[in-house]
Motif scaffolding. Structure first.
Motif, short mmCIF file in Angstrom:
data_model
loop_
_atom_site.label_atom_id
_atom_site.label_comp_id
_atom_site.label_asym_id
_atom_site.label_seq_id
_atom_site.Cartn_x
_atom_site.Cartn_y
_atom_site.Cartn_z
N LEU B 111 1.01 -1.32 -0.02
CA LEU B 111 0.08 -0.12 -0.02
C LEU B 111 0.75 1.17 -0.05
CD1 LEU B 111 -3.05 0.79 0.17
CD2 LEU B 111 -2.60 1.03 2.66
N MET B 112 1.96 1.00 0.90
CA MET B 112 2.88 2.47 0.65
C MET B 112 3.65 2.88 -0.51
SD MET B 112 4.35 1.91 4.69
CE MET B 112 5.72 3.35 4.75
N VAL B 113 4.09 1.44 -1.14
CA VAL B 113 4.66 1.72 -2.26
C VAL B 113 3.68 2.37 -3.51
CG1 VAL B 113 5.58 0.44 -4.22
CG2 VAL B 113 6.38 -0.11 -1.80
N TRP B 114 2.65 1.85 -3.17
CA TRP B 114 1.39 2.16 -4.13
C TRP B 114 1.16 3.52 -4.13
CZ3 TRP B 114 -4.09 3.30 -3.65
CH2 TRP B 114 -4.77 3.01 -4.93
N LEU B 115 1.15 4.09 -2.91
CA LEU B 115 1.07 5.47 -2.66
C LEU B 115 2.21 6.33 -3.16
CD1 LEU B 115 -0.61 5.67 0.91
CD2 LEU B 115 -1.65 6.34 -0.95
N VAL B 116 3.24 5.99 -2.91
CA VAL B 116 4.57 6.43 -3.13
C VAL B 116 4.44 6.72 -4.94
CG1 VAL B 116 6.96 6.27 -3.48
CG2 VAL B 116 6.20 5.81 -1.50
N LYS B 117 4.14 5.42 -5.47
CA LYS B 117 3.83 5.60 -7.05
C LYS B 117 2.85 6.42 -7.55
CE LYS B 117 5.68 0.99 -8.15
NZ LYS B 117 5.57 -0.18 -8.70
N ILE B 118 1.86 6.43 -6.45
CA ILE B 118 0.59 7.65 -6.82
C ILE B 118 1.51 9.35 -6.95
CG2 ILE B 118 -1.27 8.72 -6.16
CD1 ILE B 118 -2.31 5.98 -5.76
N MET B 119 1.83 9.29 -5.94
CA MET B 119 2.70 10.67 -5.69
C MET B 119 3.86 10.90 -6.90
SD MET B 119 2.97 11.18 -1.55
CE MET B 119 3.93 9.68 -0.97
N THR B 120 4.51 10.02 -7.20
CA THR B 120 5.31 10.10 -8.31
C THR B 120 4.79 9.93 -9.56
OG1 THR B 120 6.26 7.89 -7.83
CG2 THR B 120 7.38 9.40 -6.71
N GLY B 121 3.71 9.86 -9.58
CA GLY B 121 2.97 9.50 -11.10
C GLY B 121 3.36 8.17 -11.88
N LYS B 122 4.09 7.14 -11.13
CA LYS B 122 4.51 6.20 -11.79
C LYS B 122 3.71 4.86 -11.69
CE LYS B 122 9.45 7.32 -11.54
NZ LYS B 122 10.53 6.75 -10.68
N ILE B 123 2.46 5.30 -11.17
CA ILE B 123 1.43 4.04 -11.18
C ILE B 123 1.00 3.16 -12.22
CG2 ILE B 123 -0.48 5.54 -10.94
CD1 ILE B 123 -0.24 2.59 -8.49
N ALA B 124 0.73 1.88 -12.08
CA ALA B 124 0.27 1.20 -13.28
C ALA B 124 -0.96 0.29 -12.88
CB ALA B 124 1.52 0.39 -14.02
N LEU B 125 -1.73 0.00 -13.79
CA LEU B 125 -2.87 -0.96 -13.45
C LEU B 125 -2.28 -2.26 -13.16
CD1 LEU B 125 -5.84 -0.27 -13.10
CD2 LEU B 125 -6.21 -1.35 -15.21
N TYR B 126 -2.92 -2.82 -12.09
CA TYR B 126 -2.26 -4.29 -11.62
C TYR B 126 -0.97 -4.21 -11.49
CZ TYR B 126 -7.03 -5.45 -13.49
OH TYR B 126 -7.98 -5.56 -13.74
N ASP B 127 -0.34 -3.20 -10.64
CA ASP B 127 1.08 -2.96 -10.45
C ASP B 127 1.60 -4.16 -9.45
OD1 ASP B 127 3.35 -2.11 -11.29
OD2 ASP B 127 3.13 0.02 -10.18
N SER B 128 0.62 -4.08 -8.33
CA SER B 128 0.97 -4.61 -7.34
C SER B 128 0.47 -6.33 -7.01
CB SER B 128 0.80 -4.09 -5.85
OG SER B 128 1.33 -2.74 -6.03
N ASP B 129 1.23 -7.16 -6.49
CA ASP B 129 0.76 -8.58 -6.56
C ASP B 129 0.45 -8.95 -5.04
OD1 ASP B 129 -0.01 -11.04 -6.84
OD2 ASP B 129 1.72 -11.91 -6.97
N ILE B 130 -0.79 -8.67 -4.62
CA ILE B 130 -1.13 -8.94 -3.24
C ILE B 130 -1.48 -10.34 -2.61
CG2 ILE B 130 -1.85 -6.51 -2.94
CD1 ILE B 130 -4.85 -7.77 -3.01
N THR B 131 -1.36 -11.14 -3.69
CA THR B 131 -1.75 -12.59 -3.57
C THR B 131 -0.88 -13.14 -2.78
OG1 THR B 131 -2.23 -12.71 -6.08
CG2 THR B 131 -2.13 -14.83 -4.85
N LEU B 132 0.52 -12.96 -2.71
CA LEU B 132 1.63 -13.64 -1.86
C LEU B 132 1.33 -13.25 -0.33
CD1 LEU B 132 4.01 -15.54 -1.95
CD2 LEU B 132 5.18 -13.53 -2.08
N SER B 133 0.75 -12.15 -0.31
CA SER B 133 0.62 -11.72 1.11
C SER B 133 -0.56 -12.22 1.69
CB SER B 133 0.20 -9.91 1.31
OG SER B 133 1.35 -9.33 0.70
N PHE B 134 -1.57 -12.25 1.00
CA PHE B 134 -2.80 -13.07 1.46
C PHE B 134 -2.58 -14.42 1.80
CE2 PHE B 134 -5.63 -9.54 -0.46
CZ PHE B 134 -6.15 -9.27 0.74
N PHE B 135 -1.71 -15.07 0.71
CA PHE B 135 -1.20 -16.71 0.94
C PHE B 135 -0.71 -16.79 2.31
CE2 PHE B 135 1.54 -20.13 0.36
CZ PHE B 135 0.36 -21.21 -0.05
N ILE B 136 0.45 -15.75 2.65
CA ILE B 136 1.41 -15.70 4.11
C ILE B 136 0.24 -15.78 5.21
CG2 ILE B 136 3.13 -14.69 5.41
CD1 ILE B 136 4.52 -13.89 2.63
#
Lengths: 68, 164
Positions: B111-136
């Motif tokens: 979420l933090m990285v995503w926010l940083v990317k939003i602030m720097t304008g480098k966000i891409a759709l489906y950029d982060s994979d949260i599956t692994l976190s949910f799996f852990i």
């Protein structure tokens, strides 16, 4: 536990030894010791029946309830 | 038995690799030529938010290794067929707890990285994979539940053994 096992008293009354009773009932002396020392969590009806038969007594003669 | 040996070996290997990873991170990071994969930015250009991400990442990494450490303890007991031991219950519960915390922290990190990317304008759709976190998190919760199951099984076993 408020249930007291009076097996020692009954054995003394009948003049019987623990290993003799264990042989007659068909349990190990270790298990009989667990029962005598009150460490047992439960007793099967079949074991109780065998003990009563061997000692010629009633379940109430072996088990006693004393409120804590 | 073979499965237990395989399990212990895999957990050991995983633990050693992760441990080496942490040591490498500690040694390499201060030299300043490392990049965060998700950000792709040199250390010298990092903002405070990225440093926070780094610290949290490191903390998550340590917590994950602690989870593995407790899993190793469990594996050691399983190897000698001590399935219903209180030590197994405690270590499995701790391992699960650490994995759950790892999963939650990694979600926060994403979420933090995503926010940083939003602030720097480098966000891409489906950029982060949260599956692994949910799996852990799922695995951690399963370990916690499993430790309760083993505790119940131990009590039933004790009852059975102390029924004359």
């Amino acid at each position: 536990m408020p249930i007291i096992v009076n097996l020692d008293i009954m054995l003394e009354k009948r003049g019987m030894k623990s290993n003799e009773l264990a042989d007659m009932v068909g349990i190990t002396t270790a298990n009989l010791s667990i029962l005598k020392t009150g460490k047992a969590r439960a007793i099967r009806f079949s074991t109780l029946e065998a003990i009563c038969e061997a000692l010629e007594c009633q379940p109430g003669d072996i088990l006693e309830f004393i409120k804590d | 038995m073979k499965r237990n040996i395989l399990f212990k070996t895999l957990v050991d290997v995983l633990f050693i690799f992760q441990f080496i990873g942490v040591i490498t991170l500690v040694i390499v990071m201060p030299f300043g030529d490392t990049k965060i994969q998700m950000i792709d930015q040199p250390v010298v250009e990092w903002s405070w938010a990225l440093w926070l991400v780094l610290i949290l990442s490191f903390l998550t990494y340590i917590i994950f290794i602690l989870g593995l450490y407790h899993l190793r303890k469990v594996a050691r007991y399983l190897l000698v067929n001590k399935y219903f031991d209180l030590i197994v219950v405690n270590h499995l519960k701790r391992s699960g707890l650490y994995f759950v915390v790892t999963g939650i922290f990694s979600l926060v990190l994403l979420l933090m990285v995503w926010l940083v990317k939003i602030m720097t304008g480098k966000i891409a759709l489906y950029d982060s994979d949260i599956t692994l976190s949910f799996f852990i998190i799922t695995i951690g919760l399963f370990f916690i539940i499993q430790s309760d199951v083993i505790l119940n099984a131990k009590n039933f076993k004790d009852d059975s053994e102390l029924t004359i």
